[in-house]
Design a protein around this motif. Structure first.
Motif, mmCIF file in Angstrom:
data_model
loop_
_atom_site.group_PDB
_atom_site.id
_atom_site.type_symbol
_atom_site.label_atom_id
_atom_site.label_comp_id
_atom_site.label_asym_id
_atom_site.label_seq_id
_atom_site.Cartn_x
_atom_site.Cartn_y
_atom_site.Cartn_z
ATOM 1 N N UNK A 134 35.026 45.942 49.004
ATOM 2 C CA UNK A 134 35.740 44.658 49.035
ATOM 3 C C UNK A 134 37.149 44.718 48.447
ATOM 4 N N UNK A 135 37.366 45.620 47.499
ATOM 5 C CA UNK A 135 38.675 45.694 46.849
ATOM 6 C C UNK A 135 39.680 46.536 47.637
ATOM 7 N N UNK A 136 39.203 47.219 48.685
ATOM 8 C CA UNK A 136 40.095 48.049 49.503
ATOM 9 C C UNK A 136 40.643 47.215 50.655
ATOM 10 N N UNK A 137 41.958 47.019 50.719
ATOM 11 C CA UNK A 137 42.543 46.196 51.780
ATOM 12 C C UNK A 137 42.303 46.779 53.173
ATOM 13 N N UNK A 138 42.171 45.902 54.142
ATOM 14 C CA UNK A 138 42.026 46.304 55.538
ATOM 15 C C UNK A 138 43.407 46.468 56.145
ATOM 16 N N UNK A 139 43.639 47.584 56.815
ATOM 17 C CA UNK A 139 44.907 47.852 57.481
ATOM 18 C C UNK A 139 44.660 48.046 58.974
ATOM 19 N N UNK A 299 31.724 33.856 53.573
ATOM 20 C CA UNK A 299 31.377 34.646 52.387
ATOM 21 C C UNK A 299 32.182 35.939 52.296
ATOM 22 N N UNK A 300 32.904 36.263 53.369
ATOM 23 C CA UNK A 300 33.673 37.503 53.390
ATOM 24 C C UNK A 300 34.819 37.460 52.381
ATOM 25 N N UNK A 301 34.957 38.547 51.639
ATOM 26 C CA UNK A 301 36.051 38.649 50.662
ATOM 27 C C UNK A 301 37.078 39.689 51.093
ATOM 28 N N UNK A 302 37.171 39.928 52.387
ATOM 29 C CA UNK A 302 38.100 40.937 52.910
ATOM 30 C C UNK A 302 39.545 40.571 52.603
ATOM 31 N N UNK A 303 40.331 41.579 52.278
ATOM 32 C CA UNK A 303 41.760 41.423 52.020
ATOM 33 C C UNK A 303 42.518 42.181 53.111
ATOM 34 N N UNK A 304 43.483 41.521 53.730
ATOM 35 C CA UNK A 304 44.232 42.121 54.832
ATOM 36 C C UNK A 304 45.650 42.469 54.389
ATOM 37 N N UNK A 305 46.063 43.693 54.706
ATOM 38 C CA UNK A 305 47.355 44.221 54.270
ATOM 39 C C UNK A 305 48.358 44.163 55.424
ATOM 40 N N UNK A 306 49.393 43.349 55.269
ATOM 41 C CA UNK A 306 50.408 43.184 56.312
ATOM 42 C C UNK A 306 51.663 43.998 56.030
ATOM 43 N N UNK A 307 51.530 45.071 55.261
ATOM 44 C CA UNK A 307 52.700 45.879 54.893
ATOM 45 C C UNK A 307 53.411 46.470 56.103
ATOM 46 N N UNK A 308 52.643 46.829 57.123
ATOM 47 C CA UNK A 308 53.239 47.504 58.278
ATOM 48 C C UNK A 308 54.291 46.646 58.973
ATOM 49 N N UNK A 309 53.959 45.378 59.255
ATOM 50 C CA UNK A 309 54.922 44.503 59.929
ATOM 51 C C UNK A 309 56.093 44.188 59.015
ATOM 52 N N UNK A 310 55.836 44.069 57.719
ATOM 53 C CA UNK A 310 56.912 43.784 56.771
ATOM 54 C C UNK A 310 57.929 44.921 56.763
ATOM 55 N N UNK A 311 57.442 46.137 56.796
ATOM 56 C CA UNK A 311 58.325 47.305 56.784
ATOM 57 C C UNK A 311 58.989 47.518 58.135
ATOM 58 N N UNK A 312 58.240 47.291 59.214
ATOM 59 C CA UNK A 312 58.771 47.517 60.561
ATOM 60 C C UNK A 312 59.928 46.594 60.882
ATOM 61 N N UNK A 313 59.783 45.321 60.527
ATOM 62 C CA UNK A 313 60.794 44.311 60.861
ATOM 63 C C UNK A 313 61.599 43.837 59.665
ATOM 64 N N UNK A 314 61.338 44.426 58.480
ATOM 65 C CA UNK A 314 61.946 43.930 57.239
ATOM 66 C C UNK A 314 61.714 42.426 57.133
ATOM 67 N N UNK A 315 60.473 42.052 57.336
ATOM 68 C CA UNK A 315 60.097 40.644 57.460
ATOM 69 C C UNK A 315 59.409 40.130 56.201
ATOM 70 N N UNK A 316 59.686 38.883 55.880
ATOM 71 C CA UNK A 316 59.028 38.216 54.762
ATOM 72 C C UNK A 316 58.308 36.983 55.270
ATOM 73 N N UNK A 317 57.011 36.908 55.029
ATOM 74 C CA UNK A 317 56.222 35.761 55.475
ATOM 75 C C UNK A 317 56.477 34.538 54.603
ATOM 76 N N UNK A 318 56.373 33.378 55.218
ATOM 77 C CA UNK A 318 56.431 32.130 54.457
ATOM 78 C C UNK A 318 55.144 31.998 53.651
#
Length: 332
Positions: A134-139, A299-318
């Motif tokens: 659960x503590x390992x982010x999904x990529x 009940x899912x505690x999954x954590x999703x990692x959006x680092x790829x899009x942030x780095x690809x587009x130099x993007x910051x989510x609202x």
């Protein structure tokens, strides 16, 4: 010319708005019935840009209707595939899989036949693999485990992605986006806005799981930038925040000036709830409102990692503190 499937949905309507605001002049939008176009028009009215709406070239077609698709694809160079059937009711299994897998296969085949320059496919985090811890982010690289339980919707989105990857083997350039739960304006009591309705009605329960959220404006922005870039044959997670369900419900309750959910419901309670819902559905013949898939997701505690899009587009989510208040329109 650009073609948008699912143009009368939350993502499709906001994508049309974004495309036209960026100066795209040749945009064709697919619809299934004339009544649904009113939803897209309402989005343009909310942003006070109704004149842009009038420039859309509408075409009546269904992704399961190949002859109609043939006409819709005439003169098209770029395709945004937003159409999908979202349901967690077991009774909808056939149409969910047919639409999201066979329909996507039809779109891919048309793209190949018409030598489309690039396809953007809107998938879901439901099509991603599951982390062993659960503590390992999904990529984007997390592997799909066929041995685990998956909802019919998740299986259909995974199957749809397989059709898109098949297209790449036949020379089609694609980008796939995997958004979390998408929030946006204009769709009262549909999709994610149903959560606002439940809180507004005084829903008292919360679970220990998490929810990955993102603004529809950020989703369509990333889609557009990816289509204009040289990046191809890649998938990208689009998630702004991974929120505990209690935190999300309490934030929405504060926005709506309602009493926050105060009763925690666990696995046993949820198991009883979805079985009771199934029984009620059988007796009353009403559509399911709470299924095993929904219970599992809550009940899912999954954590999703959006680092790829942030780095690809130099993007910051609202952040959710900014886009959730806008999504509450109509409930205040």
């Amino acid at each position: 010319m650009i073609l948008v499937t699912g143009a009368t949905g939350l993502v499709g309507s906001h994508l049309l708005l974004h495309l036209l605001q960026q100066g795209e002049e040749n945009v064709r939008a697919m619809y299934r019935n004339t009544q649904s176009i009113a939803k897209t028009k309402h989005v343009f009215e909310l942003y006070d840009v109704l004149a842009l709406f009038e420039t859309i070239q509408w075409v009546q077609a269904d992704i399961l209707d190949v002859p109609a698709l043939e006409e819709a694809f005439f003169g098209i160079t770029h395709v945004y595939h937003c159409a999908a059937f979202v349901s967690f009711d077991p009774k909808d299994e056939k149409i969910v899989r047919k639409t999201n897998i066979e329909g996507t296969a039809n779109v891919v085949n048309m793209c190949i036949a018409h030598r489309i320059t690039k396809l953007c496919h809107v998938s879901s985090i439901a099509a991603l693999g599951e982390s062993l811890h659960p503590t390992t982010p999904i990529t984007e690289q997390t592997e799909w485990n066929p041995e685990l339980y998956h909802s019919d919707y998740a299986l259909s989105k995974f199957g749809g992605e397989m059709e898109v990857w098949r297209g790449t083997q036949e020379g089609l350039d694609v980008v796939i986006v995997n958004p979390g739960v998408i929030f946006g304006r204009g769709f009262y009591r549909e999709g994610s806005s149903e959560l606002f309705y439940k809180v507004h009605q005084g829903f008292p329960f919360y679970t220990t799981g998490t929810t990955a959220v993102v603004a529809v404006e950020d989703v369509v922005h990333c889609m557009y930038q990816l289509m204009r870039s040289a990046h191809k044959n890649e998938r990208y997670i689009l998630v702004a925040d991974n929120l505990e369900n209690r935190e999300l419900l309490h934030f929405i309750a504060a926005l709506l000036h309602k009493k926050p959910a105060s009763f925690k419901i666990g696995r046993t309670g949820l198991s009883i709830a979805w079985r009771l819902d199934a029984l009620v559905s059988i007796v009353t013949r009403k559509k399911r409102s709470f299924t095993r898939a929904i219970a599992k997701a809550s009940l899912s505690c999954s954590i999703y990692d959006a680092s790829k899009i942030k780095q690809t587009l130099s993007f910051t989510f609202s952040p959710y503190q900014e886009f959730l208040p806008n999504s509450s329109t109509g409930f205040n």
